[in-house]
Motif scaffolding. Structure first.
Motif, PDB file in Angstrom:
ATOM      1  N   THR A   1       0.820  -1.217   0.000  1.00 58.09           N
ATOM      2  CA  THR A   1       0.000   0.000   0.000  1.00 58.09           C
ATOM      3  C   THR A   1       0.851   1.264   0.000  1.00 58.09           C
ATOM      4  OG1 THR A   1      -1.639  -1.287   1.206  1.00 58.09           O
ATOM      5  CG2 THR A   1      -1.982   1.076   1.144  1.00 58.09           C
TER       6      THR A   1
ATOM      7  N   GLU B   1      -7.826   6.304  -4.896  1.00 63.61           N
ATOM      8  CA  GLU B   1      -8.631   6.194  -3.674  1.00 63.61           C
ATOM      9  C   GLU B   1      -7.943   6.905  -2.506  1.00 63.61           C
ATOM     10  OE1 GLU B   1     -10.945   2.000  -4.527  1.00 63.61           O
ATOM     11  OE2 GLU B   1      -8.862   1.948  -3.913  1.00 63.61           O
TER      12      GLU B   1
ATOM     13  N   ILE C   1      -5.479  -1.186  -2.751  1.00 64.00           N
ATOM     14  CA  ILE C   1      -6.034   0.175  -2.713  1.00 64.00           C
ATOM     15  C   ILE C   1      -5.324   0.966  -3.812  1.00 64.00           C
ATOM     16  CG2 ILE C   1      -6.222   2.291  -1.334  1.00 64.00           C
ATOM     17  CD1 ILE C   1      -6.169   0.458   1.179  1.00 64.00           C
TER      18      ILE C   1
ATOM     19  N   LEU D   1      -4.637  -2.590   4.002  1.00 59.52           N
ATOM     20  CA  LEU D   1      -5.475  -3.698   3.540  1.00 59.52           C
ATOM     21  C   LEU D   1      -5.972  -4.513   4.733  1.00 59.52           C
ATOM     22  CD1 LEU D   1      -3.379  -4.620   0.394  1.00 59.52           C
ATOM     23  CD2 LEU D   1      -5.579  -3.417   0.449  1.00 59.52           C
TER      24      LEU D   1
ATOM     25  N   PRO E   1      -3.955   4.414   4.718  1.00 61.77           N
ATOM     26  CA  PRO E   1      -4.522   3.356   3.877  1.00 61.77           C
ATOM     27  C   PRO E   1      -3.901   2.015   4.244  1.00 61.77           C
ATOM     28  CG  PRO E   1      -2.819   4.536   2.658  1.00 61.77           C
ATOM     29  CD  PRO E   1      -2.843   5.121   4.053  1.00 61.77           C
TER      30      PRO E   1
ATOM     31  N   VAL F   1      -8.448   4.448   5.073  1.00 61.47           N
ATOM     32  CA  VAL F   1      -8.813   3.931   3.757  1.00 61.47           C
ATOM     33  C   VAL F   1      -8.538   2.439   3.836  1.00 61.47           C
ATOM     34  CG1 VAL F   1      -8.427   4.048   1.262  1.00 61.47           C
ATOM     35  CG2 VAL F   1      -8.046   6.096   2.674  1.00 61.47           C
ATOM     36  N   ASN F   2      -9.599   1.647   3.804  1.00 61.25           N
ATOM     37  CA  ASN F   2      -9.446   0.216   4.075  1.00 61.25           C
ATOM     38  C   ASN F   2     -10.005  -0.652   2.953  1.00 61.25           C
ATOM     39  OD1 ASN F   2     -10.484   1.400   7.166  1.00 61.25           O
ATOM     40  ND2 ASN F   2      -8.417   0.631   6.825  1.00 61.25           N
ATOM     41  N   ARG F   3      -9.420  -1.819   2.808  1.00 57.89           N
ATOM     42  CA  ARG F   3      -9.966  -2.789   1.860  1.00 57.89           C
ATOM     43  C   ARG F   3      -9.632  -4.184   2.356  1.00 57.89           C
ATOM     44  NH1 ARG F   3      -9.621  -0.947  -3.661  1.00 57.89           N
ATOM     45  NH2 ARG F   3     -11.560  -0.084  -2.913  1.00 57.89           N
TER      46      ARG F   3
ATOM     47  N   SER G   1       1.069   2.567  -3.547  1.00 54.49           N
ATOM     48  CA  SER G   1      -0.111   3.342  -3.964  1.00 54.49           C
ATOM     49  C   SER G   1      -0.067   4.717  -3.311  1.00 54.49           C
ATOM     50  CB  SER G   1      -1.396   2.629  -3.526  1.00 54.49           C
ATOM     51  OG  SER G   1      -1.422   1.310  -3.985  1.00 54.49           O
TER      52      SER G   1
END
Lengths: 378, 189
Positions: free
Chosen positions: A288, A371, A367, A337, A335, A359-361, A291
């Motif tokens: 991350t 985003e 990500i 994951l 951010p 900001v999470n996924r 990104s």
């Protein structure tokens, strides 16, 4: 056609981990294959015999963890690699290594969880398990690479820190970095700094394996070299034998926590990008962070003053570095994951003095820079 | 101005698309002196299931290694085309297999439909080299790495003893794309 540079390779993160281990002096690997970490075992099964080392595939992850602990007690630098489900199984023996102060390196290539979750897809959801996965109060060191070259470098560093501090060190990589093929220039072997455990200078009959030393890190004797001592997961005194003496218990347990806390400045490694004159700070790690770096570049191109703090050490947590940078900004974006495992630590580090935007996924997808950019812009 | 070229290779697991991605990335980064990354996404199956491999080629650092704004996309199955056929940039190229992808996506991009799988069987007698034929097509249409670099990367990456048939497959792909370009003069690369 010739390579444009003979020292340059296209290498996968997992291969870089295996090669880094060899460069660090690892000569024993025990594991149980699991996606997305399998290539580490695959490469080492081939490479270790070439350098006089040993590879063994064990019956499960618990046994593999036991095997690397045994190898290390015999004086051989040892590593195991796994992913979430296997990391869960290894926790008891990781605690044993922390308690008995045995240097080992454990690689966790993170995939989606909980349970068997998403075998082939990325996550960063074992970050808290790395800190508290095994029971009891103990210090721990966990590192997190975000490039293939960093995977190589941090694997070497994981061995060095484990030897220096007599502790298990966790390399918390992820499926994206593990399976990413990237251009890598390997360093000259002679330029690589290698740290080996400190061995006793006293004769065997004078050796006190868990002595309270000035450094808080007692010298470690290798089994087979004439030193005999007792190794146990039970609370022990300086001789290594179990004790119920509250003063002795406390002395030893405080030491195994303190030996990491007091050296945290030496252990913690972070990297800053575009942190001059910023309004929003992005804190990221692993895949991350890539990104996030792109998002910060896009933000700067659009006149938004964002910066990035990339965490290469996760535990001990870089709270001092975060608190310092937080003074310069009005908002922090984290951010990751998972559902906010490190964001929560960032809130602690900053005493909740400013908003920490998550900001999470958790669906196995990365990500994207856009985003994160949206969260920067607000 | 720094350039970033994005390639997505999609199909079924087992079709060899991860290898194609590795060859392309190695050609660019090791032999042509550019920067490149190759990443992949696949399911738990050893064969079957939709799989994708992505290559980013640039002359500068590559931070985000996944494709978002695709220059050229390959789809060797309908399932892969449906699942991964998005994110192609305006005026980008979608290469599909004419036999397996009967329902190509519609949009502001060029669809190049070629008999990739069929050519592997008919021209080379080996279904397994379809991936390298696709590599030849992608190479000719993208024109982003040198032919010499790709051939060197093929030699270093394919199993020993299969170099010649793979180089022939590569040429078959180049020929298919050359013919297509001849018939579509507006799309010369």
């Amino acid at each position: 056609m010739e390579k444009s540079n003979p020292n340059v390779y296209m290498m996968q993160g997992n291969t870089a981990c295996a090669e880094g281990a060899i460069a660090a002096g690892c000569r024993f690997f025990a594991g149980y294959p699991i996606t997305p970490s399998t290539e580490i075992a695959e490469v080492l099964a081939y490479r270790l015999p070439q350098v006089g080392g040993n590879f063994i595939q064990m019956e499960d992850e618990i046994a593999a963890m036991g095997a690397v602990i045994g190898a290390s007690l015999g004086g051989v630098k040892a590593m195991t690699a796994t992913s979430g489900p296997g990391f869960s199984l290894k926790q008891e023996n990781i605690g044993f290594a922390a308690m008995a102060e045995i240097p080992v390196v454990v690689v966790d290539v993170q995939r989606g969880g909980p349970s068997t979750g998403l075998p082939t897809h990325v996550s960063q959801s074992d970050m808290m398990q790395a800190r508290w996965g095994t029971h009891g109060d103990h210090g721990i060191i966990a590192l997190c690479p975000s490039t293939v070259r960093e995977t190589y470098d941090l694997t070497i560093r994981a061995f060095n820190l484990s030897e220096q501090f007599r502790t298990p060190v966790l390399l918390m990589t992820d499926e994206i970095i593990a399976h990413l093929n990237e251009k890598i220039e390997l360093p000259e072997p002679s330029t690589i700094k290698i740290i080996n455990r400190q061995k006793p200078t006293v004769p065997p009959e004078k050796y006190v394996p868990y002595a309270m030393t000035d450094t808080d890190i007692p010298p470690m004797a290798n089994f087979g070299e004439g030193y005999r001592y007792h190794v146990t997961g039970l609370a022990h005194d300086e001789t290594g034998f179990p004790t119920n003496d509250p003063a002795k218990i406390e002395e030893q347990l405080l030491r195994i926590n303190r030996k990491i806390e007091r050296y945290r400045d030496e252990i913690v490694e972070v990297e800053e990008f575009a942190t001059e004159k910023m309004e929003v700070l992005v804190i990221a790690y692993g895949a991350t962070a890539r990104s996030a770096k792109k998002a910060v570049q896009l933000a700067r191109e659009n006149g938004r003053r964002a910066g990035l703090l990339k965490l290469k050490t996760i535990w001990p947590f870089p709270e001092k570095e975060i608190a310092q940078l937080a003074q310069k900004v009005s908002r922090i974006v984290v951010p990751e994951l998972n559902l906010g495992q490190i964001a929560h630590e960032v809130e602690w580090a900053t005493c909740r003095a400013l908003p920490v935007v998550r900001v999470n996924r958790i669906n196995g997808e990365p990500i994207t820079p856009h985003e994160i950019l949206q969260a920067i812009v607000g | 101005m720094a350039f970033r070229y994005e390639i997505r290779l999609s199909g079924a697991g087992g079709q060899g698309l991860i290898l194609v991605g590795k060859v392309l990335a190695e050609a660019a980064a090791i032999y042509d002196g550019l920067n490149a990354t190759q990443s992949q996404s696949y399911g738990p199956e050893a064969r079957g299931g939709a799989s994708r491999s992505e290559v980013i080629i640039s002359d500068t650092d590559i931070d985000y290694p996944k494709a978002e704004n695709i220059d050229i996309l390959l789809a060797l199955t309908q399932e892969a085309c449906d699942k991964y056929g998005s994110d192609v940039k305006p005026d980008g190229i979608i290469v599909i297999d004419s036999q397996t992808v009967t329902n190509p996506p519609a949009g502001n991009f060029t669809v190049v439909s070629l008999p990739i799988l069929q050519s592997a069987v008919e021209r080379l007698g080996k279904f397994v080299v379809a991936n390298i034929i696709a590599l030849g097509v992608i190479h000719k249409l993208s024109n982003i790495v040198s032919e010499e670099a790709i051939k060197s990367a093929i030699r270093s990456r394919v199993p020993k003893g299969t170099e010649e048939i793979n180089l022939k497959a590569f040429q078959t792909g180049v020929d298919l794309a050359t013919e297509w370009l001849k018939n579509h003069p507006d799309h010369a690369t």
